[in-house]
Design an enzyme around this catalytic site. Structure first.
Site, PDB file in Angstrom:
ATOM      1  CB  SER A  42      71.751 -13.417  46.118  1.00  0.00           C
ATOM      2  OG  SER A  42      73.368 -13.323  47.104  1.00  0.00           O
TER       3      SER A  42
ATOM      4  CE1 TYR B  88      69.312 -13.122  50.926  1.00  0.00           C
ATOM      5  CE2 TYR B  88      71.578 -14.194  50.008  1.00  0.00           C
ATOM      6  CZ  TYR B  88      70.434 -13.453  50.161  1.00  0.00           C
ATOM      7  OH  TYR B  88      70.509 -11.875  49.283  1.00  0.00           O
TER       8      TYR B  88
END
Length: 265
Positions: free
Chosen positions: A143, A156
């Site tokens: 990401s 995350y």
């Protein structure tokens, strides 16, 4: 360029980036191992698209919360495919809670799925490549938050930072075996994970992104397909941001924000 990949595994390939990647690798001439967690119909649809391209597709359920067992699923897919040349670690999850409200169970769930299970799956795939004395490609979908954090995403962010670091270490350790290890770091992509399933991103306005829109899953898949190809034989230890320029907006975003709204997840 003697490396000719014919067998790939793409985890979480029942929808979104994983589905697009599985199809792109089939278009590049590979048989594909497909996994799903909750959407078996989506995985079977991916398999049908792969088969329509004249390639073999095998499908298994992969529960990344069961860390020891997820490696066995990778073994099963490799056995059915007759080997593995390309392994794409795409499956993952996320969280959205301020740090002070994040529970230990939430933290453990996200880190388990996004980092611990990834370690097990990548290790199992790499072991097969090394044992067979073959070149290979390991690719992780991370990401942009592998590189820059986001408010409300402590677990995350930590997991994706960790996964990016893991891939760099694999590049160091496995290079002598002819195995490359790279990450692809998407920005906002129009997928079910961002509540934009079946949305044409070209019609969605994103002023804070230089290209002015979210990305399409196929735009991520195209970069993965390149990294899986013979043309990427000298690329390893890299993290490819595929984000429409989002990561370049740090100072501009900081100087042009007009409220504290960004502090709220």
């Amino acid at each position: 360029m003697t490396f000719t990949p014919t067998r790939a595994i793409v985890t979480g390939s029942d929808s979104g980036i994983g589905k697009a990647t599985a199809v792109a690798l089939a278009e590049a001439g590979m048989d594909v191992g497909i996994t799903w967690n909750s959407d078996e119909a989506g995985a079977q649809d991916t398999a049908e698209q792969v088969r329509r391209l004249g390639r073999t597709a095998v499908v298994e359920r992969l529960d990344l919360t069961d860390v020891p067992a997820c490696g066995d699923v990778v073994d099963s897919l490799i056995s059915q495919l007759g080997g593995v040349d390309v392994f794409v670690n795409n499956a993952g999850t996320g969280d959205n809670a301020p740090f002070l409200e994040l529970t230990l169970d939430q933290w453990r769930h996200t880190v388990t799925v996004d980092l611990e299970a990834a370690f097990v799956c990548l290790q199992r795939a790499a072991s097969h490549m090394v044992d067979r004395g073959q070149e290979g490609r390991l690719i992780a979908i991370t990401s942009v938050h592998e590189h820059q954090p986001r408010v409300g995403s402590a677990a995350y962010d930590a997991a994706k930072h960790g996964l990016g670091g893991l891939m760099k270490t694999l590049a160091l350790e496995l290079g002598s075996d002819g195995i490359t290890a790279n990450s692809v770091a998407p920005g906002e992509i129009a997928t079910p994970m961002t509540d934009q399933d079946d949305v044409d991103p070209h019609g969605v306005k994103r002023p804070g992104v230089p290209l002015g829109r979210p990305g399409h899953a196929r735009e991520i898949a195209a970069v993965v397909a390149f990294l899986a190809s013979p043309a990427a034989s000298y690329v390893t230890g890299a993290s490819w941001a595929v984000d429409g320029g989002m990561l370049q907006m740090g100072p501009q975003a900081g100087s042009h924000l007009t409220s504290d709204d960004w502090r709220t997840p």
